[in-house]
Design a protein around this motif. Structure first.
Motif, mmCIF file in Angstrom:
data_model
loop_
_atom_site.group_PDB
_atom_site.id
_atom_site.type_symbol
_atom_site.label_atom_id
_atom_site.label_comp_id
_atom_site.label_asym_id
_atom_site.label_seq_id
_atom_site.Cartn_x
_atom_site.Cartn_y
_atom_site.Cartn_z
ATOM 1 N N ASN A 75 0.863 -1.098 0.029
ATOM 2 C CA ASN A 75 0.148 0.007 -0.169
ATOM 3 C C ASN A 75 0.668 1.320 0.051
ATOM 4 N N GLU A 76 2.161 1.094 0.048
ATOM 5 C CA GLU A 76 3.064 2.145 0.081
ATOM 6 C C GLU A 76 3.020 3.285 1.141
ATOM 7 N N ARG A 77 2.364 3.043 2.116
ATOM 8 C CA ARG A 77 2.166 3.543 3.308
ATOM 9 C C ARG A 77 3.241 3.232 4.174
ATOM 10 N N GLY A 78 4.463 3.639 4.018
ATOM 11 C CA GLY A 78 5.534 3.452 4.649
ATOM 12 C C GLY A 78 5.943 3.563 6.070
ATOM 13 N N GLN A 79 6.384 2.942 6.905
ATOM 14 C CA GLN A 79 6.437 2.889 8.357
ATOM 15 C C GLN A 79 7.941 2.576 8.756
ATOM 16 N N LEU A 80 8.431 3.228 9.579
ATOM 17 C CA LEU A 80 10.036 3.363 10.051
ATOM 18 C C LEU A 80 9.797 2.532 11.333
ATOM 19 N N SER A 81 10.958 1.766 11.581
ATOM 20 C CA SER A 81 11.463 1.063 12.778
ATOM 21 C C SER A 81 12.803 0.947 12.820
ATOM 22 N N LEU A 82 13.401 0.361 13.932
ATOM 23 C CA LEU A 82 14.636 0.295 14.315
ATOM 24 C C LEU A 82 15.065 -1.041 14.439
ATOM 25 N N LEU A 83 16.026 -1.641 13.916
ATOM 26 C CA LEU A 83 16.567 -2.774 14.142
ATOM 27 C C LEU A 83 17.884 -2.881 14.839
ATOM 28 N N ARG A 84 18.054 -3.189 16.344
ATOM 29 C CA ARG A 84 19.457 -3.196 17.033
ATOM 30 C C ARG A 84 20.187 -4.324 16.508
ATOM 31 N N LEU A 85 21.165 -4.189 15.740
ATOM 32 C CA LEU A 85 22.058 -5.307 15.279
ATOM 33 C C LEU A 85 22.856 -5.997 16.433
ATOM 34 N N ASP A 86 22.811 -7.409 16.681
ATOM 35 C CA ASP A 86 23.528 -8.364 17.648
ATOM 36 C C ASP A 86 24.268 -9.354 16.759
ATOM 37 N N ASP A 87 25.480 -9.337 16.864
ATOM 38 C CA ASP A 87 26.178 -10.386 16.173
ATOM 39 C C ASP A 87 25.761 -11.807 16.657
ATOM 40 N N ARG A 88 25.284 -12.009 17.484
ATOM 41 C CA ARG A 88 24.760 -13.177 18.260
ATOM 42 C C ARG A 88 23.392 -13.544 17.609
ATOM 43 N N ARG A 89 22.643 -12.647 16.933
ATOM 44 C CA ARG A 89 21.487 -13.185 16.280
ATOM 45 C C ARG A 89 21.608 -14.466 15.510
ATOM 46 N N SER A 90 20.721 -15.138 15.495
ATOM 47 C CA SER A 90 20.823 -16.602 14.936
ATOM 48 C C SER A 90 19.315 -16.724 14.066
ATOM 49 N N ARG A 91 18.413 -15.617 13.851
ATOM 50 C CA ARG A 91 17.289 -15.881 13.090
ATOM 51 C C ARG A 91 17.082 -14.374 12.717
ATOM 52 N N PRO A 92 16.468 -14.047 11.399
ATOM 53 C CA PRO A 92 15.777 -12.684 11.051
ATOM 54 C C PRO A 92 14.691 -12.421 11.841
ATOM 55 N N ALA A 93 14.571 -11.057 12.097
ATOM 56 C CA ALA A 93 13.787 -10.436 12.983
ATOM 57 C C ALA A 93 12.233 -10.468 12.242
ATOM 58 N N PRO A 94 11.237 -10.762 12.938
ATOM 59 C CA PRO A 94 9.885 -10.277 12.412
ATOM 60 C C PRO A 94 9.443 -9.101 12.907
ATOM 61 N N LEU A 95 8.564 -8.422 12.489
ATOM 62 C CA LEU A 95 7.978 -7.271 12.853
ATOM 63 C C LEU A 95 7.828 -6.846 14.161
ATOM 64 N N SER A 96 7.628 -7.792 15.003
ATOM 65 C CA SER A 96 7.381 -7.657 16.270
ATOM 66 C C SER A 96 8.665 -7.481 17.052
ATOM 67 N N GLU A 97 9.746 -7.508 16.667
ATOM 68 C CA GLU A 97 10.885 -7.561 17.204
ATOM 69 C C GLU A 97 11.795 -6.226 16.771
ATOM 70 N N LEU A 98 10.945 -5.576 15.935
ATOM 71 C CA LEU A 98 11.683 -4.183 15.495
ATOM 72 C C LEU A 98 11.110 -3.028 16.522
ATOM 73 N N GLU A 99 11.963 -2.193 16.974
ATOM 74 C CA GLU A 99 11.453 -0.886 17.761
ATOM 75 C C GLU A 99 10.695 0.105 16.731
ATOM 76 N N PRO A 100 9.540 0.424 17.209
ATOM 77 C CA PRO A 100 8.902 1.474 16.363
ATOM 78 C C PRO A 100 9.602 2.877 16.389
ATOM 79 N N LEU A 101 9.540 3.565 15.140
ATOM 80 C CA LEU A 101 10.199 4.801 15.301
ATOM 81 C C LEU A 101 9.226 5.791 14.857
ATOM 82 N N VAL A 102 8.451 5.559 13.685
ATOM 83 C CA VAL A 102 7.445 6.288 13.243
ATOM 84 C C VAL A 102 6.489 5.390 12.704
ATOM 85 N N ARG A 103 5.397 5.309 13.259
ATOM 86 C CA ARG A 103 4.076 4.329 12.854
ATOM 87 C C ARG A 103 3.059 5.127 13.034
ATOM 88 N N ASP A 104 2.217 5.021 11.891
ATOM 89 C CA ASP A 104 0.812 5.751 11.574
ATOM 90 C C ASP A 104 0.448 5.187 10.202
#
Length: 600
Positions: A75-104
């Motif tokens: 729908n092109e209504r872009g939302q912005l989130s923050l993903l903290r990078l951890d070198d120990r991450r073993s799997r990709p992050a779903p939306l629930s693990e992203l920190e909201p920055l600009v959400r509307d």
């Protein structure tokens, strides 16, 4: 041996979104079926996101974090989130693990730039139409609006001392950009906003960057071809640094203001070089793996914050899509991915370049992909935009068509970029049908290259879909079939129903509902639907904010009412095009079967 479309659509492609000082690249990879973020570092790949739809992103300078831009079902209504990078991450992050920055989710938010601890983004949340430019602290959430002058916003570049922001917005003329200078600290007493270039100037102004003494932009002010110029922030005067009389150039300035990465457009491919940003002097060429393309519709080249590295998104007719890392000290270009290996042992078509004679003495640039055993049929693929161009990059649809015996012609009709201002302006407003007439010129050329003019079809998406419908409606005796992907059927209803924030922007190109309604109706395929005789295949996304689904529904209804065969497929989880692989795997084999049936 036939290259099956399902295999071609399942090839993994890569693109570069950002690069860090240590050479790590934030890349996009579509292995999962939609573009997700992956970090490439020293032969190690770390999957970062696993969201339902395609995403883009940028590193946050000075931190191990990524700003992620995502939407819902195209729908092109872009939302912005923050993903903290951890070198120990073993799997990709779903939306629930992203920190909201600009959400509307009711409004559009588009990332424009990243700064230490801050992001710069455009949003239409104030009134749903006009885009404001906002600087937001990632730490505190504090926001500061630096531009709220209305309309669309293209690009933003913040000066190294953070006192000014160079903002490019659409100007009054078609495919023209105005440069504004916003004072981010208006309490100093300086003007909050100044125009550096005139609103009525018919000229492009792209990729602004800051260096000692002012701005550097890509422009064609007073020229036919784009070059790279210094732009005085006090007077708006241009000082040319790198130009060519025969090719369009584009420049990306390094963050330290010392080096220009210059791309030279050569008939749908790019040459890359590094130049001195102060004098424009050529320093060294960058050797690409093969002749290909490094720019839009791929992500543009990006610099590391310390200006040592540049990352390129690269594709060629035989390379699905790779990430290249350029060391700007030496000019060496290192591939970080190797997508062409997926095609090892396959015969992949490469195009020949032609200039097709037109009715008025002009010549239409065209790429011809020829099968080893041609069956005499032809498919013309028309790009969208119209302010875009077809390039010599990998296209699975082209390769599948060629493998089935169709000769594929990929033209750059009037209105296309890459061939100078005169060519991209030749279809503006009431000249719209000049580009449609180019289709007839291309059809007239078919016998000269051994093709059967009675077995020629049109294929196009977005504005290319309009061209398909216009060709069938205005030249019904020429075309045997058409495939319309998210295309415009009526310029009037398109402008009435497209997203409100896009309407004024698109009227610059097509003409306005107020002043040009008579011509818009005249140039609309829907108003000549009774003339369409060729079978039609239509694809559309239900969430398309650019070309509403109603554009497809009304042309399908009109064609079917005339007992013309018409296949219609709507994808409820797509927007302006098909971004998800399962949908492409469903739609495109059906479209190719349709072509084969009507071109046999």
């Amino acid at each position: 041996m036939t290259l099956e479309i399902s295999r071609l659509l399942e090839l993994t492609t890569w693109r570069a979104f950002d690069v860090a000082d240590d050479g790590r690249v934030l890349a996009g990879c579509d292995e999962s079926g939609s573009v997700q973020l992956v970090e490439l570092a020293e032969d190690r790949r770390t999957e970062l996101t696993a969201l339902p739809g395609a995403v883009t992103g940028r590193y946050l300078p000075g931190e191990r974090a990524v700003v992620v831009q995502h939407d819902s079902d195209g729908n092109e209504r872009g939302q912005l989130s923050l993903l903290r990078l951890d070198d120990r991450r073993s799997r990709p992050a779903p939306l629930s693990e992203l920190e909201p920055l600009v959400r509307d989710p009711d409004h559009v938010h588009r990332l424009l730039d990243v700064l230490p601890g801050r992001i710069v983004y455009a949003t239409n949340r104030r009134n749903g139409v006009d885009f404001d430019v906002v600087v937001r602290s990632v730490v505190t959430g504090e926001e500061h609006v630096v531009h709220d002058g209305g309309g669309m916003v293209s690009e933003v570049s913040v000066s190294p001392d953070s006192r000014f922001a160079a903002i490019t917005v659409p100007a009054a003329k078609p495919l023209s950009d105005q440069v504004l200078l916003a004072n981010t600290m208006p309490e100093t007493g300086a003007d909050r906003l100044r125009e550096l270039t005139g609103r009525d100037l018919a000229a492009r102004h792209l990729h602004p960057g800051w260096r000692a003494g002012g701005l550097v932009v890509t422009s064609d002010a007073g020229r036919d071809r784009t070059g790279i110029a210094g732009l005085d922030p006090r007077t708006g005067e241009h000082r040319w640094l790198v130009t060519s009389e025969s090719h369009d150039l584009s420049g990306r300035l390094s963050p330290n203001g010392e080096t220009l990465l210059v791309t030279t457009a050569v008939d749908g491919s790019h040459r890359i070089a590094l130049h001195d940003a102060g004098t424009g002097e050529h320093r060294m060429d960058v050797a690409l793996p093969t002749e290909g393309w490094c720019g839009y519709p791929l992500p543009e080249p990006v610099w590391s914050p310390d200006s040592r590295f540049a990352a390129l998104s690269f594709s060629s007719p035989t390379t699905p899509g790779d990430v290249l890392l350029v060391d700007t000290a030496t000019g060496t270009c290192k591939p970080l991915t190797f997508s062409a290996a997926q095609l090892a042992g396959e015969v992949v078509a490469e195009p020949s370049v032609h200039r097709v004679p037109a009715r008025d003495g002009q010549h239409i640039p065209c790429f011809r992909y020829s099968p080893a055993s041609p069956d005499g049929s032809a498919v013309l693929i028309i790009h969208g935009g119209p302010e875009s161009q077809s390039v010599r990059a990998f296209n699975p649809l082209v390769q599948a068509m060629v493998s089935r015996g169709h000769t594929v012609l990929v033209p750059n009709v009037r209105g296309s970029t890459g061939y100078g201002k005169r060519w991209y302006s030749a279809d503006d407003a009431r000249n719209r049908l000049e580009s449609v007439q180019d289709l007839a010129d291309l059809h007239r050329w078919l016998p000269s290259v051994g093709l059967d003019p009675s077995r020629a079809a049109l294929w196009g998406g977005s504005y290319g879909g309009y061209m398909v419908l216009a060709g069938l409606a205005f030249q019904p005796e020429l075309w045997a079939a058409g495939v319309d992907v998210v295309g415009i059927s009526s310029l009037v209803t398109f402008l009435e129903n497209t997203a409100p924030y896009r309407r004024a922007h698109r009227e610059r190109e097509y003409g306005s509902l107020r002043a040009d309604a008579d011509f818009l109706r005249e140039a609309s395929p829907l108003n000549r639907a009774s003339a369409i005789a060729a079978p039609l295949f239509v694809l559309h996304g239900a969430n398309d904010p650019r070309v509403p689904l109603s554009e497809a529904e009304q042309i399908v209804g009109a064609v079917r009412a005339n007992d013309v065969p018409c296949e219609f497929h709507v994808y409820p989880d797509e927007g302006h095009g098909l971004a998800k692989r399962p949908n492409r795997l469903d739609a495109y084999p059906k479209a190719l079967t349709f072509l084969a049936r009507h071109l046999s």
